[in-house]
Design a protein around this motif. Structure first.
Motif, PDB file in Angstrom:
ATOM      1  N   UNK A 123       0.837  -1.208   0.000  1.00 32.48           N
ATOM      2  CA  UNK A 123       0.000   0.000   0.000  1.00 32.48           C
ATOM      3  C   UNK A 123       0.870   1.255   0.000  1.00 32.48           C
ATOM      4  N   UNK A 124       1.930   1.252   0.805  1.00 31.07           N
ATOM      5  CA  UNK A 124       2.797   2.437   0.846  1.00 31.07           C
ATOM      6  C   UNK A 124       3.536   2.625  -0.477  1.00 31.07           C
ATOM      7  N   UNK A 125       4.062   1.539  -1.023  1.00 28.51           N
ATOM      8  CA  UNK A 125       4.833   1.654  -2.259  1.00 28.51           C
ATOM      9  C   UNK A 125       3.956   2.119  -3.422  1.00 28.51           C
ATOM     10  N   UNK A 126       2.753   1.581  -3.517  1.00 33.23           N
ATOM     11  CA  UNK A 126       1.860   1.987  -4.611  1.00 33.23           C
ATOM     12  C   UNK A 126       1.408   3.428  -4.438  1.00 33.23           C
ATOM     13  N   UNK A 127       1.275   3.890  -3.193  1.00 33.77           N
ATOM     14  CA  UNK A 127       0.897   5.286  -2.953  1.00 33.77           C
ATOM     15  C   UNK A 127       2.054   6.231  -3.251  1.00 33.77           C
ATOM     16  N   UNK A 128       3.266   5.805  -2.926  1.00 30.05           N
ATOM     17  CA  UNK A 128       4.437   6.662  -3.088  1.00 30.05           C
ATOM     18  C   UNK A 128       4.916   6.737  -4.530  1.00 30.05           C
ATOM     19  N   UNK A 129       4.663   5.661  -5.293  1.00 31.81           N
ATOM     20  CA  UNK A 129       5.126   5.613  -6.674  1.00 31.81           C
ATOM     21  C   UNK A 129       3.938   5.335  -7.591  1.00 31.81           C
ATOM     22  N   UNK A 130       3.268   6.406  -8.032  1.00 35.72           N
ATOM     23  CA  UNK A 130       2.090   6.243  -8.888  1.00 35.72           C
ATOM     24  C   UNK A 130       2.403   5.374 -10.113  1.00 35.72           C
ATOM     25  N   UNK A 131       1.503   4.465 -10.386  1.00 36.51           N
ATOM     26  CA  UNK A 131       1.689   3.567 -11.521  1.00 36.51           C
ATOM     27  C   UNK A 131       2.314   2.238 -11.144  1.00 36.51           C
ATOM     28  N   UNK A 132       2.907   2.163  -9.965  1.00 35.72           N
ATOM     29  CA  UNK A 132       3.519   0.905  -9.541  1.00 35.72           C
ATOM     30  C   UNK A 132       2.425  -0.115  -9.232  1.00 35.72           C
ATOM     31  N   UNK A 133       2.642  -1.357  -9.666  1.00 34.96           N
ATOM     32  CA  UNK A 133       1.711  -2.451  -9.379  1.00 34.96           C
ATOM     33  C   UNK A 133       2.430  -3.559  -8.617  1.00 34.96           C
ATOM     34  N   UNK A 134       1.984  -3.799  -7.395  1.00 36.86           N
ATOM     35  CA  UNK A 134       2.507  -4.917  -6.608  1.00 36.86           C
ATOM     36  C   UNK A 134       1.560  -6.083  -6.846  1.00 36.86           C
ATOM     37  N   UNK A 135       1.930  -6.978  -7.757  1.00 38.70           N
ATOM     38  CA  UNK A 135       1.007  -8.018  -8.229  1.00 38.70           C
ATOM     39  C   UNK A 135       1.122  -9.321  -7.443  1.00 38.70           C
ATOM     40  N   UNK A 136       2.121  -9.423  -6.584  1.00 41.48           N
ATOM     41  CA  UNK A 136       2.277 -10.631  -5.760  1.00 41.48           C
ATOM     42  C   UNK A 136       2.689 -10.230  -4.355  1.00 41.48           C
ATOM     43  N   UNK A 137       1.983 -10.783  -3.376  1.00 38.43           N
ATOM     44  CA  UNK A 137       2.304 -10.561  -1.963  1.00 38.43           C
ATOM     45  C   UNK A 137       2.267 -11.931  -1.298  1.00 38.43           C
ATOM     46  N   UNK A 138       3.397 -12.587  -1.304  1.00 36.63           N
ATOM     47  CA  UNK A 138       3.449 -13.991  -0.917  1.00 36.63           C
ATOM     48  C   UNK A 138       4.113 -14.122   0.451  1.00 36.63           C
ATOM     49  N   UNK A 139       3.323 -14.527   1.439  1.00 33.92           N
ATOM     50  CA  UNK A 139       3.824 -14.722   2.806  1.00 33.92           C
ATOM     51  C   UNK A 139       3.945 -16.222   3.054  1.00 33.92           C
TER      52      UNK A 139
END
Length: 257
Positions: A123-139
């Motif tokens: 959420x922070x990265x996508x807010x800070x860098x418009x256009x960025x897509x974090x498509x995988x969040x694997x825990x």
């Protein structure tokens, strides 16, 4: 700058191959533009301790495409050896790499930590860098074996997501071993081991204040906060420093000969 390791079945030396931050980022961008998979490791004293005794960790380091210096002692040893390198902590690569991916229009993945941390970081990265897509969040589950079937499934999930860059937040040696395996199971993905960098971005772990880092005392700040977990680790690090300094002086002598 190369560090010699005790005799064993694995590689006998490991070294910094990306001596500057600018050079490292430029090489990563070139590989991302070319669609080439790669892996990046960040070496520090704790890793050198583990490399003394772990053959799998040695093999994983030998297979890394790029290695930078993730600790002031490594930088100081490079000065002593007359082969200077810059300090490039893995945790400080998260933001510039996210910005790079946004600029290039490349989706990224996060692998490691826990789901709450990954969601907050994304959420922070996508807010800070418009256009960025974090498509995988694997825990992955606790105690992940980077060479086991669950790790393989995580890498297949990452590959299917379309991520082109993956930030690994598993800690050493798991993240370095997984990065090498990832080059086989998720070709075309760049893997960068960032350790606690994702947790710093998510705000679930605090980093030492800037003035502490400027004085090269981050290790002391961390040990004061987690003495039981880190005291033995730092004692092991201090124990190998004399031999590393001796080797660095020998390298300096070879340079001047």
């Amino acid at each position: 700058m190369r560090f010699h390791l005790p005799a064993g079945r694995g590689p006998q030396a490991v070294g910094v191959t990306a001596p500057t931050r600018a050079g490292l980022l430029a090489e990563i961008e070139a590989r991302l533009r070319a669609g080439a998979g790669f892996s990046v490791a960040t070496i520090n004293l704790d890793h050198l301790v583990k490399l003394q005794v772990s053959e799998p960790f040695r093999r994983a380091y030998a297979a890394q495409d790029l290695i930078c210096a993730d600790g002031n002692p490594v930088v100081w040893l490079s000065w002593l050896a007359a082969r200077p390198v810059e300090l490039v902590p893995g945790s400080e690569l998260v933001l510039p790499l996210a910005g790079m991916a946004a600029r290039l229009g490349l989706p990224i993945g996060l692998l490691g930590a826990d789901q709450r941390t990954l969601d907050a970081a994304a959420a922070r990265l996508e807010a800070e860098f418009p256009g960025l897509r974090v498509v995988a969040r694997i825990a992955p589950p606790y105690g992940l074996d980077p060479e086991g079937p669950v790790a393989a499934e995580c890498l297949r999930e990452l590959s299917a997501s379309g991520a082109r860059l993956c930030l690994l937040a598993l800690g050493a040696p798991k993240q370095e071993v997984l990065a090498v395996r990832g080059k086989q199971l998720a070709p075309g993905v760049g893997f960068v081991s960032v350790g606690a960098g994702v947790e710093f971005v998510a705000g679930v772990q605090a980093r030492a204040p800037a003035w502490v880092r400027r004085l090269a005392l981050e290790w002391l700040w961390r040990m004061a906060r987690e003495p039981r977990r880190l005291s033995r680790r730092y004692l092991s690090c201090f124990a190998i420093l004399p031999a590393l300094a001796r080797d660095a002086c020998r390298l300096r002598g070879e340079e001047q000969a």
